[in-house]
Design a protein around this motif. Structure first.
Motif, PDB file in Angstrom:
ATOM      1  N   LEU A 256       0.830  -1.200   0.000  1.00 49.30           N
ATOM      2  CA  LEU A 256       0.000   0.000   0.000  1.00 49.30           C
ATOM      3  C   LEU A 256       0.869   1.256   0.000  1.00 49.30           C
ATOM      4  CD1 LEU A 256      -2.919  -0.843   2.458  1.00 49.30           C
ATOM      5  CD2 LEU A 256      -2.965  -0.720  -0.018  1.00 49.30           C
ATOM      6  N   GLY A 257       2.155   1.118   0.239  1.00 52.45           N
ATOM      7  CA  GLY A 257       3.038   2.271   0.309  1.00 52.45           C
ATOM      8  C   GLY A 257       2.742   3.080   1.559  1.00 52.45           C
ATOM      9  N   VAL A 258       3.493   2.860   2.610  1.00 50.34           N
ATOM     10  CA  VAL A 258       3.140   3.478   3.897  1.00 50.34           C
ATOM     11  C   VAL A 258       4.237   4.429   4.374  1.00 50.34           C
ATOM     12  CG1 VAL A 258       1.666   1.605   4.640  1.00 50.34           C
ATOM     13  CG2 VAL A 258       4.097   1.515   5.149  1.00 50.34           C
ATOM     14  N   GLN A 259       3.811   5.356   5.219  1.00 44.77           N
ATOM     15  CA  GLN A 259       4.740   6.289   5.858  1.00 44.77           C
ATOM     16  C   GLN A 259       5.647   5.525   6.828  1.00 44.77           C
ATOM     17  OE1 GLN A 259       4.173   9.851   5.411  1.00 44.77           O
ATOM     18  NE2 GLN A 259       2.772   9.123   3.825  1.00 44.77           N
ATOM     19  N   LEU A 260       6.756   6.197   7.188  1.00 46.56           N
ATOM     20  CA  LEU A 260       7.695   5.570   8.109  1.00 46.56           C
ATOM     21  C   LEU A 260       7.035   5.120   9.407  1.00 46.56           C
ATOM     22  CD1 LEU A 260      11.047   7.543   7.885  1.00 46.56           C
ATOM     23  CD2 LEU A 260      10.527   5.210   7.166  1.00 46.56           C
ATOM     24  N   GLU A 261       6.193   6.037   9.960  1.00 46.02           N
ATOM     25  CA  GLU A 261       5.624   5.713  11.277  1.00 46.02           C
ATOM     26  C   GLU A 261       4.494   4.684  11.180  1.00 46.02           C
ATOM     27  OE1 GLU A 261       5.509   8.582   9.778  1.00 46.02           O
ATOM     28  OE2 GLU A 261       3.521   9.483   9.849  1.00 46.02           O
ATOM     29  N   ASP A 262       4.062   4.372   9.929  1.00 41.44           N
ATOM     30  CA  ASP A 262       3.003   3.377   9.766  1.00 41.44           C
ATOM     31  C   ASP A 262       3.538   1.987   9.463  1.00 41.44           C
ATOM     32  OD1 ASP A 262       1.019   5.177  10.224  1.00 41.44           O
ATOM     33  OD2 ASP A 262       0.735   5.686   8.106  1.00 41.44           O
ATOM     34  N   ARG A 263       4.880   1.839   9.452  1.00 45.13           N
ATOM     35  CA  ARG A 263       5.430   0.543   9.067  1.00 45.13           C
ATOM     36  C   ARG A 263       5.113  -0.527  10.107  1.00 45.13           C
ATOM     37  NH1 ARG A 263      11.569   1.783   7.976  1.00 45.13           N
ATOM     38  NH2 ARG A 263      11.230   2.756   9.985  1.00 45.13           N
ATOM     39  N   GLU A 264       4.843  -1.727   9.600  1.00 47.98           N
ATOM     40  CA  GLU A 264       4.645  -2.857  10.508  1.00 47.98           C
ATOM     41  C   GLU A 264       5.860  -3.767  10.399  1.00 47.98           C
ATOM     42  OE1 GLU A 264       4.649  -4.271   7.279  1.00 47.98           O
ATOM     43  OE2 GLU A 264       3.882  -5.926   8.517  1.00 47.98           O
ATOM     44  N   LEU A 265       5.804  -4.924  11.017  1.00 49.27           N
ATOM     45  CA  LEU A 265       6.984  -5.774  11.189  1.00 49.27           C
ATOM     46  C   LEU A 265       7.712  -6.098   9.887  1.00 49.27           C
ATOM     47  CD1 LEU A 265       5.772  -8.281  13.938  1.00 49.27           C
ATOM     48  CD2 LEU A 265       7.701  -6.712  14.104  1.00 49.27           C
ATOM     49  N   THR A 266       6.961  -6.553   8.894  1.00 51.88           N
ATOM     50  CA  THR A 266       7.624  -7.007   7.672  1.00 51.88           C
ATOM     51  C   THR A 266       8.311  -5.853   6.955  1.00 51.88           C
ATOM     52  OG1 THR A 266       6.051  -8.798   7.425  1.00 51.88           O
ATOM     53  CG2 THR A 266       7.277  -8.176   5.468  1.00 51.88           C
ATOM     54  N   LYS A 267       7.559  -4.756   6.781  1.00 48.55           N
ATOM     55  CA  LYS A 267       8.106  -3.594   6.087  1.00 48.55           C
ATOM     56  C   LYS A 267       9.308  -3.043   6.863  1.00 48.55           C
ATOM     57  CE  LYS A 267       7.673   0.246   3.393  1.00 48.55           C
ATOM     58  NZ  LYS A 267       8.440   0.200   2.146  1.00 48.55           N
ATOM     59  N   PHE A 268       9.154  -2.961   8.173  1.00 46.82           N
ATOM     60  CA  PHE A 268      10.214  -2.459   9.039  1.00 46.82           C
ATOM     61  C   PHE A 268      11.480  -3.309   8.881  1.00 46.82           C
ATOM     62  CE2 PHE A 268      12.436  -2.247  13.101  1.00 46.82           C
ATOM     63  CZ  PHE A 268      12.425  -0.889  13.402  1.00 46.82           C
ATOM     64  N   GLY A 269      11.308  -4.609   8.941  1.00 48.35           N
ATOM     65  CA  GLY A 269      12.450  -5.513   8.829  1.00 48.35           C
ATOM     66  C   GLY A 269      13.095  -5.440   7.454  1.00 48.35           C
ATOM     67  N   ARG A 270      12.270  -5.376   6.426  1.00 46.90           N
ATOM     68  CA  ARG A 270      12.803  -5.376   5.073  1.00 46.90           C
ATOM     69  C   ARG A 270      13.570  -4.088   4.783  1.00 46.90           C
ATOM     70  NH1 ARG A 270      10.394  -6.427  -0.797  1.00 46.90           N
ATOM     71  NH2 ARG A 270      10.291  -4.155  -0.779  1.00 46.90           N
TER      72      ARG A 270
END
Lengths: 278, 282
Positions: B226-240
């Motif tokens: 969905l293309g998210v802001q930095l503060e909206d990242r969840e585990l997978t996006k954060f880790g990647r």
């Protein structure tokens, strides 16, 4: 065959006189020419039947005779194909009738109790009072506790149904129906699912109810209860009323052969000639 | 094959195979299976390049750097997305289940079509539909709630199809006599459903719903698309993201462990509830 039966049924009618049948206002339950089929299975084949106010009527007969279906048609848990059912003078088979309002006045006790397992005994007795009759919590609970006392279960108010014996569950179910203040109580084989030693307590509660003047229609296999408590006994077989009359007439001195052979099997199962079911 | 070797006089024990008791044969078979299992483990351990694995997957200083953000932002967002999606999905699922059981044919058709369509689509496609399709279809409108709203909507659309079937099965598992007792007390059909049938249905379906929650936890990773802001990242996006900046896989491993911290106890809970239900109904 059914015309023979209808004539035979006359014995009970004669006793009450023909006037009683036409005076719908006086009958608590009045059933006319009722037919009910499940698919091709014609279960009720023209039933004429009535229960007067304050009367206790026991319906007996072999399984599959249609007696439970007749009972269930009286609060429209089953919808008959044709015929009319009046309860308290209201024709409940009229499509425009508010069936929920009619059912509030008819108590129903099931063979398998059907208490609500997710609610305590007290909540079982109050939920319909509160949600349907819109009674206040305190009013509903007061009435519920009074009815629990009546059936001897005061100390079980906070218990869940699973914690009760079958006999206690059935008494709680009777108290639940009573809490709605019904004019008529229907009992569908109320003791058939019980262990023999628990039957007595339930019958005692029903006997008290009858003594209080409650109008009752009881489908049962308990001949001693029928003999002792019923004002009238109705014998059904093959979807018709075969014979009706006082307990002395029907149970002690049945006129019809079908009644006699049924009673012989029920009263002395060990000596039963031929198969039990047919 | 080995079992049909009958009397071999020269076998090590001196006892012909066929003389083994049933219990001895069972023990022997189990022993062979354990031995094979250990052999595979040893082989994998010998073949693996442990040095490279350690530097790529388990760099302590990179893992330490991820804290506390991996918990306070990533895990927190994963939980928020999942729970809001689950709640919305459950509401929609109950609605669909009631529609499927309705006596009004168009309701049934609509609900059946929904379930068949959304059960048959990959969750990823639904995320893309919600992220791209909804703004195109209804120009000028935005899904309320920002990223949380979008993820909740996508997860709800996916999970509702499954939960509708679960809820329907639960409602149908409540004995008919319960509804009859409620109706004979004068309750309307909908009152009986709300006060008597649905509460009992939910007791029956808590274990499968818990499993659905586990699935949603994992599906929430699709927010990536969905293309998210930095503060909206969840585990997978954060880790990647961190894995690509550090050119190291350690953050993925840590994110994976965070999922397991949630999903393993949940699965355990679901199993516990299931055995408890089985006991209660026995």
């Amino acid at each position: 065959m059914s015309s023979d039966a209808a004539t035979a049924a006359g014995s009970g009618e004669d006793e009450r006189g023909d006037g009683a049948r036409d005076d719908r206002g006086d009958a608590a339950i009045d059933v006319r020419a009722l037919h009910k089929s499940f698919g091709t299975n014609h279960v009720l084949r023209g039933i004429d039947f009535s229960v007067a106010r304050g009367e206790v009527v026991c319906v007996i007969g072999p399984s599959g005779s249609g007696k439970s279906t007749l009972l269930r048609c009286i609060n429209l848990l089953e919808e008959p194909q044709s015929g009319k059912v009046y309860v308290g003078g209201v024709e409940i088979t009229d499509p425009d009738v508010d069936i929920d309002a009619v059912r509030r006045r008819i108590g129903m006790v099931f063979q398998s109790f059907n208490l609500f397992p997710h609610l305590t005994v007290l909540e079982n007795l109050t939920i319909a009072q509160r949600r349907v009759l819109r009674r206040s919590k305190s009013e509903a609970e007061q009435l519920a506790r009074a009815n629990l006392a009546k059936v001897g279960l005061s100390e079980k108010a906070a218990a869940y149904p699973a914690q009760l014996s079958g006999g206690q569950q059935q008494r709680a179910a009777i108290a639940r129906s009573l809490s709605m203040g019904p004019d008529v109580m229907l009992f569908d084989e109320p003791t058939s699912a019980l262990d023999p030693e628990l039957v007595g307590d339930v019958l005692a509660v029903m006997r008290d109810l009858a003594a209080d003047g409650m109008t009752m229609m009881v489908v049962t296999h308990e001949m001693s209860f029928a003999r002792e408590v019923a004002n009238r006994v109705v014998f059904m077989d093959g979807g018709v009323v075969v014979e009706e009359g006082t307990p002395e007439q029907v149970i002690a001195a049945p006129r019809q052969e079908r009644t006699r052979s049924f009673l012989a099997r029920v009263l002395d199962p060990a000596a039963a000639p031929g198969p039990i079911e047919h | 094959m080995a079992t049909n070797t009958t009397s071999t006089p020269g076998s090590s024990t001196g006892v012909p195979r066929s003389r083994l008791t049933r219990r001895q044969r069972r023990r022997l078979s189990l022993g062979v299976q354990y031995a094979a299992f250990v052999a595979v483990l040893v082989l994998l351990a010998l073949l693996a390049d442990w040095q490279t694995l350690r530097t790529n997957f388990a760099r302590g200083e990179i893992a330490r750097e991820m804290f506390p953000d991996v918990l306070t932002i990533a895990l927190r967002n994963t939980a928020i997305y999942t729970l809001s999606g689950f709640a919305a999905g459950l509401v929609l699922g109950v609605l669909l289940a009631l529609m499927r059981l309705s006596s009004v044919p168009p309701y049934r058709w609509l609900a059946t079509a929904y379930v068949e369509i959304f059960r048959g689509l990959p969750a990823l496609l639904i995320f893309i539909f919600v992220g791209v399709g909804v703004p195109l279809a209804f120009p000028g409108t935005t899904i309320p709630g920002g990223t949380v709203g979008k993820v909740a909507l996508a997860l709800a659309l996916v999970s509702a199809a499954y939960m509708a079937e679960t809820v329907r099965a639960g409602i149908q598992a409540v004995p008919r006599g319960q509804r009859e007792a409620a109706r004979s007390l004068g309750m309307s059909s909908s009152r009986a459903m709300v006060s008597i049938v649905i509460p009992q249905a939910f007791r029956i379906i808590v274990p499968p719903l818990t499993n659905e929650l586990v699935l949603l936890f994992k599906d929430s990773s699709l927010v990536l698309f969905l293309g998210v802001q930095l503060e909206d990242r969840e585990l997978t996006k954060f880790g990647r993201d961190l894995a690509s900046t550090k050119a190291n896989i350690t953050p993925i491993l840590v994110a994976g462990l965070c999922y397991l911290v949630i999903t393993v106890p949940l699965s355990y809970l679901a199993r516990r509830l299931e055995t408890r239900n089985a006991r209660a109904s026995a």
